[in-house]
Write a protein that holds these residues in place. Sequence first.
Motif, PDB file in Angstrom:
ATOM      1  N   GLN A  42      -6.355  13.805  -6.449  1.00  0.00           N
ATOM      2  CA  GLN A  42      -6.149  14.961  -7.331  1.00  0.00           C
ATOM      3  C   GLN A  42      -7.076  14.887  -8.551  1.00  0.00           C
ATOM      4  O   GLN A  42      -7.653  15.886  -8.964  1.00  0.00           O
ATOM      5  CB  GLN A  42      -4.666  15.036  -7.741  1.00  0.00           C
ATOM      6  CG  GLN A  42      -4.329  16.075  -8.793  1.00  0.00           C
ATOM      7  CD  GLN A  42      -4.516  17.527  -8.317  1.00  0.00           C
ATOM      8  OE1 GLN A  42      -5.031  17.775  -7.226  1.00  0.00           O
ATOM      9  NE2 GLN A  42      -4.133  18.467  -9.154  1.00  0.00           N
ATOM     10  N   SER A 101      -8.127  21.497  -6.556  1.00  0.00           N
ATOM     11  CA  SER A 101      -6.821  20.872  -6.780  1.00  0.00           C
ATOM     12  C   SER A 101      -6.101  20.736  -5.443  1.00  0.00           C
ATOM     13  O   SER A 101      -6.350  21.512  -4.513  1.00  0.00           O
ATOM     14  CB  SER A 101      -6.006  21.760  -7.724  1.00  0.00           C
ATOM     15  OG  SER A 101      -4.732  21.216  -7.924  1.00  0.00           O
ATOM     16  N   LEU A 102      -5.237  19.735  -5.334  1.00  0.00           N
ATOM     17  CA  LEU A 102      -4.429  19.606  -4.115  1.00  0.00           C
ATOM     18  C   LEU A 102      -3.356  20.678  -4.139  1.00  0.00           C
ATOM     19  O   LEU A 102      -2.626  20.805  -5.120  1.00  0.00           O
ATOM     20  CB  LEU A 102      -3.765  18.224  -4.057  1.00  0.00           C
ATOM     21  CG  LEU A 102      -4.634  17.042  -3.643  1.00  0.00           C
ATOM     22  CD1 LEU A 102      -3.839  15.749  -3.745  1.00  0.00           C
ATOM     23  CD2 LEU A 102      -5.149  17.217  -2.218  1.00  0.00           C
ATOM     24  N   TRP A 117      -0.280  22.060 -11.284  1.00  0.00           N
ATOM     25  CA  TRP A 117      -0.455  21.399  -9.993  1.00  0.00           C
ATOM     26  C   TRP A 117       0.669  21.869  -9.069  1.00  0.00           C
ATOM     27  O   TRP A 117       1.838  21.550  -9.292  1.00  0.00           O
ATOM     28  CB  TRP A 117      -0.423  19.876 -10.178  1.00  0.00           C
ATOM     29  CG  TRP A 117      -0.651  19.138  -8.887  1.00  0.00           C
ATOM     30  CD1 TRP A 117      -1.279  19.623  -7.780  1.00  0.00           C
ATOM     31  CD2 TRP A 117      -0.236  17.806  -8.556  1.00  0.00           C
ATOM     32  NE1 TRP A 117      -1.309  18.673  -6.781  1.00  0.00           N
ATOM     33  CE2 TRP A 117      -0.673  17.544  -7.227  1.00  0.00           C
ATOM     34  CE3 TRP A 117       0.431  16.812  -9.253  1.00  0.00           C
ATOM     35  CZ2 TRP A 117      -0.432  16.346  -6.586  1.00  0.00           C
ATOM     36  CZ3 TRP A 117       0.670  15.613  -8.612  1.00  0.00           C
ATOM     37  CH2 TRP A 117       0.233  15.377  -7.293  1.00  0.00           C
ATOM     38  N   ALA A 171       1.409  17.968  -1.812  1.00  0.00           N
ATOM     39  CA  ALA A 171       1.388  16.513  -2.032  1.00  0.00           C
ATOM     40  C   ALA A 171       2.375  15.861  -1.080  1.00  0.00           C
ATOM     41  O   ALA A 171       3.223  15.064  -1.475  1.00  0.00           O
ATOM     42  CB  ALA A 171       1.722  16.186  -3.473  1.00  0.00           C
ATOM     43  N   THR A 197      -2.944   9.702  -3.520  1.00  0.00           N
ATOM     44  CA  THR A 197      -2.771  11.145  -3.736  1.00  0.00           C
ATOM     45  C   THR A 197      -3.201  11.529  -5.150  1.00  0.00           C
ATOM     46  O   THR A 197      -3.917  12.516  -5.354  1.00  0.00           O
ATOM     47  CB  THR A 197      -1.292  11.533  -3.490  1.00  0.00           C
ATOM     48  OG1 THR A 197      -0.910  11.097  -2.180  1.00  0.00           O
ATOM     49  CG2 THR A 197      -1.070  13.026  -3.611  1.00  0.00           C
TER      50      THR A 197
END
Lengths: 72, 457
Positions: free
Chosen positions: B101, B110-111, B143, B114, B97
């Motif tokens: 990112q 961007s993620l 984030w 998560a 993950t």
Amino acid sequence: MYWMVFLLAVPTVAKAYIDPGTGSLIIQATIAFIAGALFFAKSFWRKATNFFRHDFYKKKEPEDTSRKDSVL
Amino acid sequence: MIRIKSSFRDPSGFVFIEDGVLYRSIAICYKDNYEHATKSGLYEQLMSKRMLVPHHEIDSTKNSAEIYKVITPEKILFISYPYEWCFSELKDAALLTLEIQKLALEKNMSLKDASAYNIQFQQGKPIFIDTLSFEKYEGGSPWQGYRQFCQHFLAPLVLMSYCDLRSNQLSRLFIDGIPLDLASSLLPLRSFFNPSVVSHIHLHARSQWKYAHTKEHSSREVYIPRKNLIAFIHYLDLFVRNLRPIKQKTEWQHYYKDTNYSDLSFDLKKRIVDDFLEIIKPKIAWDIGANSGEFSRVASDRGIDTISFDVDPVAVEINYLETKQRNEKNLLPLVLDITNPSPAIGWNNEERPSLTERNNADIVLALALVHHLAISNNFPLGMIAEYFGRIAPHLVIEFVPKDDSQVKRLLTSRKDIFPEYTEQKFEEEFGKYFLIRQKKEIGDSKRHLYLMSRRHD
């Protein structure tokens, strides 16, 4: 600890489909601020040590050759 | 069209199955992000490294005013959940993950979440399955998935590192990850000496609590310069990378050193299992009570996709580390208590299906298991036979008689209330659901291996 973050807090419109949580964003900004500072300090330190190392070798090289010359 | 029940939280699209093929529908509102991820080369980069599940766009008549595109992602062989993973599986999923990112940020994306449920294991490695998790990165934005990352990954990893490997089971109770205040309260005092645990768990939990009870910042979001965000992800990655599972002694970790098999019988048992697999030629095998996967590898080494279940997180950890070391692509070790298998959880009990609903085995191996179910757990042989009749089209099962030293050990501290635990009764009960095709004695061990096939198949 959070006082630093208040300086960074500005209103924006970006919204996520999941709730990122205000508390989570605040702590993220705090840790990111420290991480950024650490990163900067490390790269500064690396540059500084590299600079002096180069400087040292640059000065040292002619000395070595002169020594060789003297031997010869 | 069958819509996948877990695919409803994100308005960017949904997953459905039609004629046995898996599709992902992409909503118009996700068009800009999808095009950015495609044109920037992010999808291509992640798919070529097998970090993101590969997909193909299809010409679809389903495209409408709301649907922008339909794609077909590669089908995952077996959907597993974070509460079924051992420490290193969860850690590898967390690291994937973070790596995604980092790569996304390089492409100005961007993620947006998560979730640990966005990761699956395919071909022996974790892979990200939510193609629509990416959004354009706006300079200065934090984030958005950080809270979820801490709850889904960090909290269980830190608990497994400081407290107990079984604490990962908490993820089964909390579908959006372990609440950080709970993780914080469970962690021992020595966790306060680790600055990363203090900041990401303890202070994070306090910060969540503080801002949940004040309204002053509810409409504000924080600004994080890009270089700080990259440094943040870098240190988060370093923190996860350095986490180690707690050293814990468990009942089963030295199982193979502790059996009453001679080397000869052990090898013979492997050969018999191999012969049975040769007869059935299954595509997918489940090995229940697999310990560290000694017999699962008899199947996986034949190229059979094998799911290797065991209740002991240490045995599963050993098994997973070996799959990594041997670069095995068709063996998936998972933590599972077969006496209490993963239930269906989430909204309407439909978001994450139970183990039985996810059953895709062509053959089930149940080796040295029946005596634990029948004697340690008091399950009548009829109930055991009925369950295997439901999940196993073919079954390789071992019967361990009462005069076996392992069974004697189980009975040393308790009253023998199992007069019906006999080979004859075992065959009679399993015979109701299965046709007994072969029965073989395992050398000098007094045990028997059976190959059975379900009666109505």
